[in-house]
Design a protein around this motif. Structure first.
Motif, PDB file in Angstrom:
ATOM      1  N   ILE A  20     -25.218 -23.457  27.329  1.00 46.45           N
ATOM      2  CA  ILE A  20     -24.637 -23.073  28.601  1.00 46.45           C
ATOM      3  C   ILE A  20     -25.175 -24.100  29.581  1.00 46.45           C
ATOM      4  CG2 ILE A  20     -24.527 -21.346  30.426  1.00 46.45           C
ATOM      5  CD1 ILE A  20     -24.696 -19.202  28.257  1.00 46.45           C
ATOM      6  N   GLY A  21     -24.281 -24.916  30.088  1.00 51.53           N
ATOM      7  CA  GLY A  21     -24.726 -26.079  30.844  1.00 51.53           C
ATOM      8  C   GLY A  21     -25.525 -26.954  29.906  1.00 51.53           C
ATOM      9  N   LYS A  22     -26.735 -27.285  30.303  1.00 47.90           N
ATOM     10  CA  LYS A  22     -27.600 -28.126  29.470  1.00 47.90           C
ATOM     11  C   LYS A  22     -28.659 -27.326  28.712  1.00 47.90           C
ATOM     12  CE  LYS A  22     -26.694 -32.156  32.201  1.00 47.90           C
ATOM     13  NZ  LYS A  22     -27.168 -33.281  32.957  1.00 47.90           N
ATOM     14  N   ALA A  23     -28.592 -26.009  28.819  1.00 47.99           N
ATOM     15  CA  ALA A  23     -29.591 -25.146  28.173  1.00 47.99           C
ATOM     16  C   ALA A  23     -29.079 -24.640  26.830  1.00 47.99           C
ATOM     17  CB  ALA A  23     -29.912 -23.953  29.073  1.00 47.99           C
ATOM     18  N   SER A  24     -29.980 -24.570  25.860  1.00 47.04           N
ATOM     19  CA  SER A  24     -29.618 -23.964  24.580  1.00 47.04           C
ATOM     20  C   SER A  24     -29.444 -22.463  24.779  1.00 47.04           C
ATOM     21  CB  SER A  24     -30.710 -24.238  23.542  1.00 47.04           C
ATOM     22  OG  SER A  24     -31.925 -23.646  23.953  1.00 47.04           O
ATOM     23  N   VAL A  25     -28.603 -21.863  23.935  1.00 39.96           N
ATOM     24  CA  VAL A  25     -28.385 -20.417  24.007  1.00 39.96           C
ATOM     25  C   VAL A  25     -28.553 -19.838  22.608  1.00 39.96           C
ATOM     26  CG1 VAL A  25     -25.861 -20.598  23.808  1.00 39.96           C
ATOM     27  CG2 VAL A  25     -26.867 -18.567  24.816  1.00 39.96           C
ATOM     28  N   THR A  26     -29.258 -18.724  22.543  1.00 42.07           N
ATOM     29  CA  THR A  26     -29.521 -18.028  21.288  1.00 42.07           C
ATOM     30  C   THR A  26     -29.169 -16.560  21.487  1.00 42.07           C
ATOM     31  OG1 THR A  26     -31.395 -19.507  20.910  1.00 42.07           O
ATOM     32  CG2 THR A  26     -31.295 -17.526  19.576  1.00 42.07           C
ATOM     33  N   GLY A  27     -28.616 -15.961  20.444  1.00 42.25           N
ATOM     34  CA  GLY A  27     -28.280 -14.547  20.510  1.00 42.25           C
ATOM     35  C   GLY A  27     -28.991 -13.771  19.414  1.00 42.25           C
ATOM     36  N   ALA A  28     -29.164 -12.490  19.649  1.00 42.06           N
ATOM     37  CA  ALA A  28     -29.799 -11.620  18.654  1.00 42.06           C
ATOM     38  C   ALA A  28     -29.244 -10.213  18.780  1.00 42.06           C
ATOM     39  CB  ALA A  28     -31.311 -11.587  18.848  1.00 42.06           C
ATOM     40  N   ARG A  29     -29.241  -9.515  17.661  1.00 40.86           N
ATOM     41  CA  ARG A  29     -28.973  -8.085  17.634  1.00 40.86           C
ATOM     42  C   ARG A  29     -30.181  -7.442  16.966  1.00 40.86           C
ATOM     43  NH1 ARG A  29     -27.830  -6.029  12.624  1.00 40.86           N
ATOM     44  NH2 ARG A  29     -27.232  -7.504  10.997  1.00 40.86           N
ATOM     45  N   THR A  30     -30.241  -6.155  16.995  1.00 39.23           N
ATOM     46  CA  THR A  30     -31.340  -5.472  16.314  1.00 39.23           C
ATOM     47  C   THR A  30     -30.760  -4.533  15.265  1.00 39.23           C
ATOM     48  OG1 THR A  30     -31.428  -3.681  17.936  1.00 39.23           O
ATOM     49  CG2 THR A  30     -32.830  -5.608  18.343  1.00 39.23           C
ATOM     50  N   ARG A  31     -31.613  -4.108  14.363  1.00 40.32           N
ATOM     51  CA  ARG A  31     -31.211  -3.155  13.334  1.00 40.32           C
ATOM     52  C   ARG A  31     -32.381  -2.233  13.047  1.00 40.32           C
ATOM     53  NH1 ARG A  31     -34.016  -4.110   8.916  1.00 40.32           N
ATOM     54  NH2 ARG A  31     -34.451  -6.200   8.164  1.00 40.32           N
ATOM     55  N   ALA A  32     -32.068  -1.118  12.400  1.00 42.48           N
ATOM     56  CA  ALA A  32     -33.119  -0.191  11.990  1.00 42.48           C
ATOM     57  C   ALA A  32     -33.971  -0.845  10.900  1.00 42.48           C
ATOM     58  CB  ALA A  32     -32.497   1.105  11.460  1.00 42.48           C
ATOM     59  N   ARG A  33     -35.245  -0.480  10.832  1.00 44.54           N
ATOM     60  CA  ARG A  33     -36.129  -0.987   9.783  1.00 44.54           C
ATOM     61  C   ARG A  33     -35.699  -0.431   8.436  1.00 44.54           C
ATOM     62  NH1 ARG A  33     -41.604   0.805  12.467  1.00 44.54           N
ATOM     63  NH2 ARG A  33     -40.409   1.045  14.324  1.00 44.54           N
ATOM     64  N   PHE A  34     -35.801  -1.258   7.401  1.00 45.67           N
ATOM     65  CA  PHE A  34     -35.601  -0.783   6.035  1.00 45.67           C
ATOM     66  C   PHE A  34     -36.956  -0.281   5.547  1.00 45.67           C
ATOM     67  CE2 PHE A  34     -32.091  -4.169   5.278  1.00 45.67           C
ATOM     68  CZ  PHE A  34     -31.174  -3.372   5.924  1.00 45.67           C
ATOM     69  N   ILE A  35     -37.007   0.954   5.069  1.00 48.33           N
ATOM     70  CA  ILE A  35     -38.253   1.491   4.539  1.00 48.33           C
ATOM     71  C   ILE A  35     -38.018   1.951   3.112  1.00 48.33           C
ATOM     72  CG2 ILE A  35     -39.093   2.164   6.816  1.00 48.33           C
ATOM     73  CD1 ILE A  35     -38.428   5.084   6.009  1.00 48.33           C
ATOM     74  N   GLY A  36     -39.062   2.118   2.378  1.00 53.65           N
ATOM     75  CA  GLY A  36     -38.947   2.589   1.006  1.00 53.65           C
ATOM     76  C   GLY A  36     -39.186   1.457   0.027  1.00 53.65           C
ATOM     77  N   GLY A  37     -38.846   1.699  -1.197  1.00 55.58           N
ATOM     78  CA  GLY A  37     -39.076   0.722  -2.254  1.00 55.58           C
ATOM     79  C   GLY A  37     -37.807   0.410  -3.013  1.00 55.58           C
ATOM     80  N   GLU A  38     -37.972  -0.005  -4.258  1.00 55.34           N
ATOM     81  CA  GLU A  38     -36.855  -0.491  -5.051  1.00 55.34           C
ATOM     82  C   GLU A  38     -35.805   0.579  -5.361  1.00 55.34           C
ATOM     83  OE1 GLU A  38     -38.588  -0.211  -9.547  1.00 55.34           O
ATOM     84  OE2 GLU A  38     -39.278  -1.902  -8.325  1.00 55.34           O
ATOM     85  N   ARG A  39     -36.167   1.855  -5.300  1.00 63.37           N
ATOM     86  CA  ARG A  39     -35.196   2.916  -5.584  1.00 63.37           C
ATOM     87  C   ARG A  39     -34.482   3.423  -4.339  1.00 63.37           C
ATOM     88  NH1 ARG A  39     -38.623   7.168  -8.594  1.00 63.37           N
ATOM     89  NH2 ARG A  39     -40.259   6.257  -7.333  1.00 63.37           N
ATOM     90  N   THR A  40     -34.816   2.880  -3.195  1.00 65.49           N
ATOM     91  CA  THR A  40     -34.240   3.333  -1.934  1.00 65.49           C
ATOM     92  C   THR A  40     -32.788   2.883  -1.818  1.00 65.49           C
ATOM     93  OG1 THR A  40     -36.410   3.150  -0.904  1.00 65.49           O
ATOM     94  CG2 THR A  40     -34.508   3.275   0.572  1.00 65.49           C
ATOM     95  N   HIS A  41     -31.956   3.763  -1.298  1.00 70.09           N
ATOM     96  CA  HIS A  41     -30.563   3.432  -0.984  1.00 70.09           C
ATOM     97  C   HIS A  41     -30.464   3.339   0.534  1.00 70.09           C
ATOM     98  CE1 HIS A  41     -28.966   4.163  -5.041  1.00 70.09           C
ATOM     99  NE2 HIS A  41     -30.021   4.952  -5.136  1.00 70.09           N
ATOM    100  N   TYR A  42     -29.728   2.340   1.011  1.00 75.45           N
ATOM    101  CA  TYR A  42     -29.614   2.113   2.444  1.00 75.45           C
ATOM    102  C   TYR A  42     -28.207   2.389   2.951  1.00 75.45           C
ATOM    103  CZ  TYR A  42     -34.119  -0.154   1.808  1.00 75.45           C
ATOM    104  OH  TYR A  42     -35.420  -0.408   1.491  1.00 75.45           O
ATOM    105  N   ASN A  43     -28.102   2.726   4.199  1.00 74.33           N
ATOM    106  CA  ASN A  43     -26.831   2.941   4.880  1.00 74.33           C
ATOM    107  C   ASN A  43     -26.286   1.568   5.272  1.00 74.33           C
ATOM    108  OD1 ASN A  43     -24.789   3.407   6.729  1.00 74.33           O
ATOM    109  ND2 ASN A  43     -25.844   5.086   7.753  1.00 74.33           N
ATOM    110  N   ASP A  44     -25.203   1.127   4.657  1.00 76.07           N
ATOM    111  CA  ASP A  44     -24.637  -0.194   4.921  1.00 76.07           C
ATOM    112  C   ASP A  44     -24.191  -0.379   6.372  1.00 76.07           C
ATOM    113  OD1 ASP A  44     -25.074  -1.080   2.354  1.00 76.07           O
ATOM    114  OD2 ASP A  44     -23.077  -0.521   1.631  1.00 76.07           O
ATOM    115  N   LYS A  45     -23.919   0.709   7.075  1.00 67.43           N
ATOM    116  CA  LYS A  45     -23.505   0.614   8.471  1.00 67.43           C
ATOM    117  C   LYS A  45     -24.671   0.207   9.377  1.00 67.43           C
ATOM    118  CE  LYS A  45     -19.866   4.009   8.019  1.00 67.43           C
ATOM    119  NZ  LYS A  45     -19.401   5.343   8.411  1.00 67.43           N
ATOM    120  N   MET A  46     -25.895   0.282   8.881  1.00 70.24           N
ATOM    121  CA  MET A  46     -27.072  -0.007   9.700  1.00 70.24           C
ATOM    122  C   MET A  46     -27.670  -1.381   9.415  1.00 70.24           C
ATOM    123  SD  MET A  46     -28.924   3.704   9.724  1.00 70.24           S
ATOM    124  CE  MET A  46     -30.108   3.275  11.002  1.00 70.24           C
ATOM    125  N   LYS A  47     -27.016  -2.200   8.624  1.00 74.68           N
ATOM    126  CA  LYS A  47     -27.538  -3.522   8.307  1.00 74.68           C
ATOM    127  C   LYS A  47     -27.157  -4.440   9.400  1.00 74.68           C
ATOM    128  CE  LYS A  47     -27.637  -2.934   3.375  1.00 74.68           C
ATOM    129  NZ  LYS A  47     -27.146  -3.365   2.086  1.00 74.68           N
TER     130      LYS A  47
END
Length: 183
Positions: free
Chosen positions: A156-183
């Protein structure tokens, strides 16, 4: 120059909104150095005109979607946030007494404070997504798991621009199933 900066800011926010999936009531933080947009060092050439162009590109896109803007102040106000009272109350944030000025808080925060319907200053907020214009480091005001986004607008002009979103933390282990809508 005003129209070009406004359009760059608008395109950047639309890129982020398109990838972040924010709903009504979400908080979008913006850190902005008008000095770096103009090609100067932080805090050396604060510009209300540049800040207004960026604000005019971003704010209408957030407001029409019911998303709260949170403007990060500069280091002179300890990176405090300017937002609507309703956003601060929703996050149970205590108001602090500070009114940003171009050289103490920054031009973008000043424009935001002077434009919002019921502006307040708070020390912290946990935003759902955001935009960093000029490398002012918005990370302290994002929820804990931030995901960087690829934007079509790199500057934007001469400045760099960076964007970010956030998501819920993934918790659990290898058997955990995650909600794909929250990735």
């Amino acid at each position: 120059m005003y129209e070009e900066i406004k359009e760059q800011a608008k395109q950047a926010v639309l890129d982020i909104l398109g990838q972040a999936g924010l709903g009504k009531g979400a908080v979008f933080v913006v850190g902005c150095s008008s000095s770096t947009v103009a090609g100067y060092s932080f805090g050396s050439a604060s510009s209300m005109e540049i800040a207004q162009a960026i604000f005019d590109g971003i704010y209408p896109e957030l407001k029409c979607r019911g998303i709260y803007l949170a403007a990060q102040c500069c280091e002179h106000l300890n990176r405090a946030i300017i937002t609507e009272r309703a956003a601060a109350e929703k996050q149970l944030r205590e108001e602090v007494n500070a009114v940003p000025q171009p050289k103490a808080g920054g031009s973008f925060a000043t424009i935001t404070y002077n434009t919002l319907e019921d502006p307040v200053a708070v020390e912290h907020i946990k935003a759902d997504a955001g935009m960093d214009i000029g490398g002012v480091l918005i990370g302290m005001h994002l929820k804990e798991v931030a995901v960087p986004l690829t934007l079509t607008v790199k500057r934007i002009g001469k400045a760099s621009v960076t964007g970010a979103r956030t998501r819920a933390r993934f918790i659990g282990g290898e058997r955990t199933h995650y909600n794909d809508k929250m990735k």
